[in-house]
Enzyme design. Structure first.
Site, PDB file in Angstrom:
ATOM      1  N   SER A  50     -83.812 164.455 -27.553  1.00 51.18           N
ATOM      2  CA  SER A  50     -82.633 165.076 -28.173  1.00 51.18           C
ATOM      3  C   SER A  50     -81.445 165.073 -27.204  1.00 51.18           C
ATOM      4  O   SER A  50     -81.608 165.000 -25.984  1.00 51.18           O
ATOM      5  CB  SER A  50     -82.938 166.516 -28.583  1.00 51.18           C
ATOM      6  OG  SER A  50     -84.040 166.561 -29.452  1.00 51.18           O
TER       7      SER A  50
HETATM    8  N1  SAM Z   1     -88.525 167.945 -27.963  1.00 52.30           N
HETATM    9  C1  SAM Z   1     -88.425 166.519 -27.824  1.00 52.30           C
HETATM   10  C2  SAM Z   1     -87.883 166.101 -26.490  1.00 52.30           C
HETATM   11  O1  SAM Z   1     -87.511 166.963 -25.687  1.00 52.30           O
HETATM   12  O2  SAM Z   1     -87.867 164.887 -26.230  1.00 52.30           O
HETATM   13  C3  SAM Z   1     -87.648 165.929 -28.987  1.00 52.30           C
HETATM   14  C4  SAM Z   1     -88.412 164.833 -29.614  1.00 52.30           C
HETATM   15  S1  SAM Z   1     -87.935 164.102 -31.123  1.00 52.30           S
HETATM   16  C5  SAM Z   1     -86.296 164.581 -31.468  1.00 52.30           C
HETATM   17  C6  SAM Z   1     -88.964 164.945 -32.319  1.00 52.30           C
HETATM   18  C7  SAM Z   1     -90.442 164.709 -32.195  1.00 52.30           C
HETATM   19  O3  SAM Z   1     -91.093 165.414 -33.270  1.00 52.30           O
HETATM   20  C8  SAM Z   1     -90.901 163.263 -32.319  1.00 52.30           C
HETATM   21  O4  SAM Z   1     -91.600 162.903 -31.159  1.00 52.30           O
HETATM   22  C9  SAM Z   1     -91.818 163.262 -33.564  1.00 52.30           C
HETATM   23  O5  SAM Z   1     -92.922 162.375 -33.455  1.00 52.30           O
HETATM   24  C10 SAM Z   1     -92.266 164.710 -33.604  1.00 52.30           C
HETATM   25  N2  SAM Z   1     -92.744 165.207 -34.901  1.00 52.30           N
HETATM   26  C11 SAM Z   1     -92.278 164.949 -36.152  1.00 52.30           C
HETATM   27  N3  SAM Z   1     -92.986 165.630 -37.067  1.00 52.30           N
HETATM   28  C12 SAM Z   1     -93.927 166.356 -36.379  1.00 52.30           C
HETATM   29  C13 SAM Z   1     -94.951 167.263 -36.753  1.00 52.30           C
HETATM   30  N4  SAM Z   1     -95.199 167.609 -38.034  1.00 52.30           N
HETATM   31  N5  SAM Z   1     -95.722 167.807 -35.784  1.00 52.30           N
HETATM   32  C14 SAM Z   1     -95.517 167.499 -34.480  1.00 52.30           C
HETATM   33  N6  SAM Z   1     -94.561 166.630 -34.059  1.00 52.30           N
HETATM   34  C15 SAM Z   1     -93.768 166.076 -34.999  1.00 52.30           C
END
Ligand code: SAM
Length: 212
Positions: A59
C-alpha cells in the site's frame, strides 16, 4: 541506507496530515525497501503503492500511515491484520509495540513474507487463510486492520473485536472504497466514522468479493 529519502517521506506524510510522532518515527525507522522487489528499491520512499508480485501491491505509505494513526496501537495491544502482503504494515504495527496477528490468503505471498520475517527477526504470527473469517483462536483483538477493499464489513471481524476496539476497513466497489472506522461500544453496537477516497486491491473471501 535511504535515510534522506525516508526523511523526505516523513515531510510528505506531515503535509498530508499525519501528526502522530510515534507513527512518523516508525516510518523513519522501518526500511520500506526491504519489503519490495530489489528492482524497485529506488522507488521505495515515494508516496506510491508498488507491485510486489502475485498481482498484489504494497500500500501507499500515506494509506499505511493513515490507518496506523487511526488505530494508534499502544504497546501490548493485540492487533489482527487482514492482508499481510509484503509485511510492511504488520511490521509498522509491531514497531509500535503491538502484538500482531496477520492473515494472507495468497499462499506464495504468505510463504515469502514468513521467510522475510524469519530473516529480519520479526515475531509476527502469520496464517494463510481467508481473513474475512478472522482468527478466532486469539480473539478478541484490540484492533483489526483490513488492507484490502471489500463489499461489506465481515460479521466475524465485528465479533472478534474487543469492547472499545477499532475495526478499520475499506468498503466500496472493486475500484474505490471509503474507509470505515468502527469503534465497538457494546456487544453488537458500533460508532462508525467514514473517510472517502481510497483504492485497495479486492478483499477476496466468504465475506468479501467472490472471485479474483
Ligand atoms: N498490508 C499489506 C502490506 O503492507 O503490504 C498490503 C497488501 S495488499 C494491498 C492486500 C493483500 O490482501 C494482498 O496480499 C491480498 O492477497 C490479501 N487478501 C485479499 N483478500 C484476502 C483475504 N480474504 N484474506 C487474507 N488476505 C487477503
Amino acid at each position: 541506507m535511504y535515510e534522506k529519502e525516508r526523511q523526505e517521506l516523513i515531510l510528505t506524510l506531515r503535509e498530508k496530515g499525519i501528526t502522530n510522532e510515534r507513527v512518523l518515527k516508525a516510518f523513519l525507522e522501518v526500511e520500506r525497501h526491504l519489503f519490495i522487489p530489489q528492482a524497485l528499491h529506488g522507488h521505495a520512499y515515494a508516496d506510491n503503492a508498488l507491485p510486489i508480485g502475485f498481482d498484489q501491491t504494497i500500500s501507499q505509505p500515506y494509506t499505511v500511515a493513515f490507518m496506523t494513526q487511526v488505530m494508534n496501537p499502544q504497546p501490548g495491544n493485540k492487533i489482527l491484520e487482514i492482508g499481510t502482503g509484503s509485511g510492511y504494515q504488520a511490521v509498522i504495527l509491531n514497531y509500535l509495540g503491538a502484538k500482531v496477528y496477520s492473515i494472507e490468503r495468497n499462499h506464495n505471498l504468505y510463504l515469502r513474507t514468513s521467510q522475510l520475517f524469519d530473516n529480519l527477526g520479526y515475531r509476527i504470527a502469520l496464517r494463510c487463510s481467508d481473513g474475512t473469517l478472522g482468527w478466532d483462536e486469539f480473539a478478541p483483538y484490540d484492533g483489526i486492520i483490513v488492507t484490502a477493499g471489500g463489499p461489506e464489513i465481515p460479521t466475524n471481524l465485528k465479533k472478534q473485536l474487543a469492547p472499545g476496539g477499532k475495526l478499520i476497513i475499506p468498503v466500496g466497489d472493486r475500484k474505490s472504497q471509503k474507509m470505515h472506522i468502527l469503534q465497538k461500544t457494546g456487544v453488537d453496537s458500533f460508532k462508525t466514522t467514514i473517510v472517502p477516497d481510497f483504492s485497495f486491491v479486492p478483499l477476496i473471501g466468504r465475506e468479501g468479493w467472490k472471485i479474483g
